[in-house]
Write an enzyme that holds these catalytic residues in place. Structure first.
Site, PDB file in Angstrom:
ATOM      1  N   CYS A 188       0.831  -1.202   0.000  1.00  0.00           N
ATOM      2  CA  CYS A 188       0.000   0.000   0.000  1.00  0.00           C
ATOM      3  C   CYS A 188       0.868   1.255   0.000  1.00  0.00           C
ATOM      4  O   CYS A 188       1.330   1.699   1.050  1.00  0.00           O
ATOM      5  CB  CYS A 188      -0.924  -0.002   1.219  1.00  0.00           C
ATOM      6  SG  CYS A 188      -1.987   1.455   1.266  1.00  0.00           S
ATOM      7  N   CYS A 204      -0.545   4.217   2.014  1.00  0.00           N
ATOM      8  CA  CYS A 204      -0.444   4.056   3.471  1.00  0.00           C
ATOM      9  C   CYS A 204       0.998   4.271   3.937  1.00  0.00           C
ATOM     10  O   CYS A 204       1.249   4.942   4.931  1.00  0.00           O
ATOM     11  CB  CYS A 204      -0.847   2.649   3.908  1.00  0.00           C
ATOM     12  SG  CYS A 204      -2.255   1.947   3.084  1.00  0.00           S
ATOM     13  N   ASP A 205       1.943   3.667   3.231  1.00  0.00           N
ATOM     14  CA  ASP A 205       3.320   3.586   3.745  1.00  0.00           C
ATOM     15  C   ASP A 205       4.331   4.465   3.011  1.00  0.00           C
ATOM     16  O   ASP A 205       5.416   4.725   3.537  1.00  0.00           O
ATOM     17  CB  ASP A 205       3.802   2.122   3.686  1.00  0.00           C
ATOM     18  CG  ASP A 205       2.906   1.215   4.510  1.00  0.00           C
ATOM     19  OD1 ASP A 205       2.415   1.676   5.555  1.00  0.00           O
ATOM     20  OD2 ASP A 205       2.695   0.058   4.110  1.00  0.00           O
TER      21      ASP A 205
END
Ligand code: NAP
Length: 318
Positions: A131, A134-135
């Site tokens: 992701c 997200c990261d």
């Protein structure tokens, strides 16, 4: 029966199905194990959903969730473990207990596939990720690897390219699979190094990812590359093990043109379904169709002779 319809999965297919079943005044529950909105909520940018020329995955997820909530389906956060036939319908067994229903719409989507190499599980969440939105921000101005050559690798790679110092795009062939518009944009980036005909064989680290071993599958040569993160986009695995219906060899559910599975009263829609491609707009359409078919089934108006027993299960994906 507790419900007329239980929809399993709260992504575009499931939420769209619920809009239609609720407008048909069918008692409906949607069961979602993770995020209402679905895995697309983790996408940086959606540009190919008609009516939304550019919308973030997070905003899109919110919009479709709110749209479905307007019709008040029961929204249950739980993981489904089994769908069992009972007299007149099915029992859907989940963390939330056993619920009975006349029909089921399986819209459970697919989860990211893993490479299955040393270091992948060990460093997952500590540099290994599926992701980028997200990261990605954790790796600003660092060097990272993106593995895969499909739409996900390139669209999420485009997002990463704005944050990181350099991307190694590692693809097992010498030709990308992604749609041409993404390939063109990617080719215009100045901070990408392509490693063609290459696979990652190992992820190394000390508490966090520090590097990868990459093997050229043509020459057999191996090299070690220092990276702080590895973003893996090598496809997906359908989330269908809880339901006993006819599937293809990869676990995608076979349906007829009305989204009927091999079990009467069970329908499937979206990324968990055997189909040519996976697109949010197609999932939403399939969810709507499954809902209308479920309504007709409940009313005894749906022909069942075309269910997948009669469908040639030969794979159409290459
Ligand atoms: P995908 O289209 O299946 O592509 C997976 C990529 O990973 C392929 O390039 C494949 O190589 C490679 N790969 C597969 N297994 C591998 C392995 N074990 N080791 C190394 N490489 C491997 O998956 P995706 O990109 O996640 O997309 C999934 C579906 O969602 C597709 O239908 C896609 O069109 C759709 N999607 C659409 C959009 C969009 O519309 N913008 C965005 C994201 C996803 P090969 O090419 O050699 O097979």
């Amino acid at each position: 029966m507790d419900y007329d319809v239980i929809v399993i999965g709260g992504g575009p297919a499931g939420l769209s199905a619920a809009v239609y079943t609720r407008r048909a005044e069918l008692k409906t529950a949607i069961i979602e194990k993770l995020t209402f909105g679905g895995i697309i909520t983790t996408t940086d940018l959606i540009e190919n959903y008609l009516g939304f020329p550019a919308i973030s995955g997070a905003d899109f997820g919110k919009a479709i969730q709110q749209h479905a909530m307007k019709y008040n389906p029961d929204m249950i956060q739980a993981e489904v473990h089994a769908v069992k036939p009972i007299e007149g319908g099915y029992a859907v067994e989940s963390d939330a207990g056993s619920l009975t229903t006349k029909t089921v719409i399986v819209a459970s989507g697919a989860a990211p596939k893993k490479l299955g190499i040393p270091g992948e599980n060990e460093y997952f969440g500590r540099g290994v990720s599926t992701c980028a939105t997200c990261d990605g921000p954790f790796f600003a101005k660092r060097d990272v690897a993106v593995v895969g050559g499909g739409d996900s690798a390139l669209s999420e790679g485009l997002y990463l390219s704005r944050l990181v110092n350099k991307i190694y795009l590692i693809h097992r062939r010498d030709k990308l699979r992604a749609e041409p518009i993404l390939q063109k944009r990617f080719s215009e980036l100045s901070n990408v190094e392509y490693l063609w005909n290459s696979v990652v064989t190992k992820i190394a680290g000390e508490k966090k990812v520090t590097g990868i071993t990459v093997k050229n599958v043509t020459t057999g040569e191996e090299q070690e590359i220092n990276v702080s993160a590895v973003f893996i986009y090598i496809g997906e695995v359908p989330q269908t093990s809880f339901v006993d219906v006819k599937k293809d060899e990869n676990g995608y559910i076979m349906t007829d043109e009305n989204m009927q599975t091999s079990s009467p009263g069970i329908f499937a829609a979206g990324d968990c379904r055997h189909s040519l491609t996976k697109q949010a707009i197609i999932s939403a359409g399939e969810g709507a169709l499954a809902a209308i078919a479920a309504q007709m089934y409940i009313e005894g108006r749906l022909r069942s002779k075309e269910r997948p027993e009669a469908v040639n299960p030969q794979r159409i994906l290459s």
